[in-house]
Design an enzyme around this catalytic site. Sequence first.
Site, PDB file in Angstrom:
ATOM      1  N   TYR A  54      82.752 -88.921  73.829  1.00 28.51           N
ATOM      2  CA  TYR A  54      83.104 -90.175  73.137  1.00 28.51           C
ATOM      3  C   TYR A  54      81.823 -90.842  72.678  1.00 28.51           C
ATOM      4  CZ  TYR A  54      88.057 -91.299  73.233  1.00 28.51           C
ATOM      5  OH  TYR A  54      89.396 -91.347  72.951  1.00 28.51           O
ATOM      6  N   GLU A  56      81.805 -93.986  70.310  1.00 26.97           N
ATOM      7  CA  GLU A  56      82.058 -95.127  69.415  1.00 26.97           C
ATOM      8  C   GLU A  56      80.752 -95.832  69.073  1.00 26.97           C
ATOM      9  OE1 GLU A  56      84.466 -94.437  71.641  1.00 26.97           O
ATOM     10  OE2 GLU A  56      86.351 -95.457  71.093  1.00 26.97           O
ATOM     11  N   ASP A 199      85.383 -90.310  43.770  1.00 20.64           N
ATOM     12  CA  ASP A 199      85.915 -89.458  44.835  1.00 20.64           C
ATOM     13  C   ASP A 199      85.680 -88.019  44.387  1.00 20.64           C
ATOM     14  OD1 ASP A 199      87.378 -87.869  46.507  1.00 20.64           O
ATOM     15  OD2 ASP A 199      89.183 -89.128  46.481  1.00 20.64           O
ATOM     16  N   THR A 225      85.661 -85.322  50.747  1.00 23.03           N
ATOM     17  CA  THR A 225      86.024 -84.539  51.922  1.00 23.03           C
ATOM     18  C   THR A 225      84.967 -83.449  52.043  1.00 23.03           C
ATOM     19  OG1 THR A 225      87.499 -83.276  50.487  1.00 23.03           O
ATOM     20  CG2 THR A 225      88.517 -84.921  51.915  1.00 23.03           C
ATOM     21  N   LYS A 228      86.427 -78.711  51.069  1.00 25.85           N
ATOM     22  CA  LYS A 228      86.911 -78.050  49.845  1.00 25.85           C
ATOM     23  C   LYS A 228      85.767 -77.193  49.288  1.00 25.85           C
ATOM     24  CE  LYS A 228      90.491 -81.494  48.968  1.00 25.85           C
ATOM     25  NZ  LYS A 228      90.270 -82.756  49.673  1.00 25.85           N
ATOM     26  N   ARG A 234      87.047 -79.858  58.255  1.00 23.59           N
ATOM     27  CA  ARG A 234      87.894 -80.926  57.692  1.00 23.59           C
ATOM     28  C   ARG A 234      87.333 -82.262  58.131  1.00 23.59           C
ATOM     29  NH1 ARG A 234      92.059 -77.911  55.839  1.00 23.59           N
ATOM     30  NH2 ARG A 234      92.943 -79.720  54.825  1.00 23.59           N
TER      31      ARG A 234
HETATM   32  N1  DSN Z   1      95.416 -82.292  49.625  1.00 31.06           N
HETATM   33  C1  DSN Z   1      94.289 -82.369  48.744  1.00 31.06           C
HETATM   34  C2  DSN Z   1      94.403 -81.394  47.629  1.00 31.06           C
HETATM   35  O1  DSN Z   1      95.009 -80.362  47.840  1.00 31.06           O
HETATM   36  O2  DSN Z   1      93.881 -81.610  46.550  1.00 31.06           O
HETATM   37  C3  DSN Z   1      94.039 -83.725  48.250  1.00 31.06           C
HETATM   38  O3  DSN Z   1      94.133 -84.632  49.298  1.00 31.06           O
END
Ligand code: DSN
Length: 446
Positions: A54, A56, A199, A225, A228, A234
């Site tokens: 933990y 925080e 984004d 994120t 990707k 993730r």
């Molecule tokens: N779920 C993502 C995507 O597939 O583009 C976006 O949040």
Amino acid sequence: MVYLKAIESVDPELAREIHGELNRQREGLEMIPSENFASVAVMEALGSILTNKYSEGYPGKRYYGGNQNIDLIERRAINRAKSLFGVVHANVQAYSGSPANFAVYMALCSPGETIMGQNLSDGGHLTHGSKASITGKLFNSVPYHVNKEGYLDIGEVRKLALEHKPKLIWVGSTAYPRRLPFEEFGKIADESGAYLAADISHISGLIAGGAHESPVRHAHIVTTTTHKTLRGPRGAIIMVTEKGISKDPELPEKIDKTIFPGMQGGPHDHVTAGIAVALKEASSESFKEYAKQIIRNSVALAEELNKNDIKLVTGGSDNHLILIDLTPFGPGKGVFAQEALDAACITTNKNTVPNEPSSPFYPSGIRLGTPALTTRGMREDEMRKIGALISKVIKSVKDYELPQGKAERSECLAKFREELKGEKVIEEVRGAVLEICKEFPLYPGL
Ligand code: DSN
């Protein structure tokens, strides 16, 4: 097999299911454009003892003891993000993209204020103000659109921004096959007095690899994120740029406080470590080549689909993603195409297209992309073969019609799935897919 040895002894049923998923990933073509294959090094971090801790707070300012190693790890992830993307501040604690974006709203806007984002069925993201998301309920959301050709309508963005004077404008998308014009958005935000948040979740790997323009000079805040095209675990990163600091020197503090203690508790330290590993990988020379190859592959795939008379939104792609428009075959055909491709071991997702004539659950498009296949080492030749296979599958199911009633739809889809089982085209394509997969082994060491 060593992989999953401990789970096999504790929970054999679960181990079988994970092995099932490993085999699915190995023996199929993963073409969902937001998915990728994290490296074994990233997965080691995720499976490490860091999950026990933990912490925080932030490095040097924790609410729990024993964080001397976690501080080093989080500082390393932060510094790598700052250096890779060229930003002044980075927060690596957001649990994923949606909470990261929500933190941006909470740091910048009050409920009821006006925000702008790309319309969902025009390729935008739920969290950019869609009515189905809390962001579209809490804020006065003014969506912008793509034009008849499927390209972002910058003229409309400017007109709406000057008319509505939003507090915040989002640029970024989940189903847009073309480059994002960050500079134009930056000018519109300046003209209208708005904050610009980019984004870059879908394209952060392309940006890190120098294969897509960076929004950093034009936006105040950048979110992404990490799983990707960036190919990490993730998670998410929220970044503040120099332009952001000039507009509001307190932005870094506002973002950090919104994430913790505002929205989250303990950060996921194993994920933070995975992000650090991924950022190191993404700063390598080989990653630059990877990012460029993703786009070359996408262009080659789009060309082959075009050659086979499959209609694409905007007619092609210049990023990692392609959006197939199935409306020439009729509305709502995405579900048949996705399921038929799935049966042939080609994983894509049904998706709305601009001016969607059906619904988000029964949309008229297929979204697919090349990041994961490029990680496996596939190149233009494979893309051409795969483009021909995809076209064949889509054409084989183009005449299926979606009934109007809910019960009839379920019945129709159940019958469709049964028919797919003995379908010759599907069997042939599945065989060809397996041959391609064998040439590009996935996780050979596991
Ligand atoms: N779920 C993502 C995507 O597939 O583009 C976006 O949040």
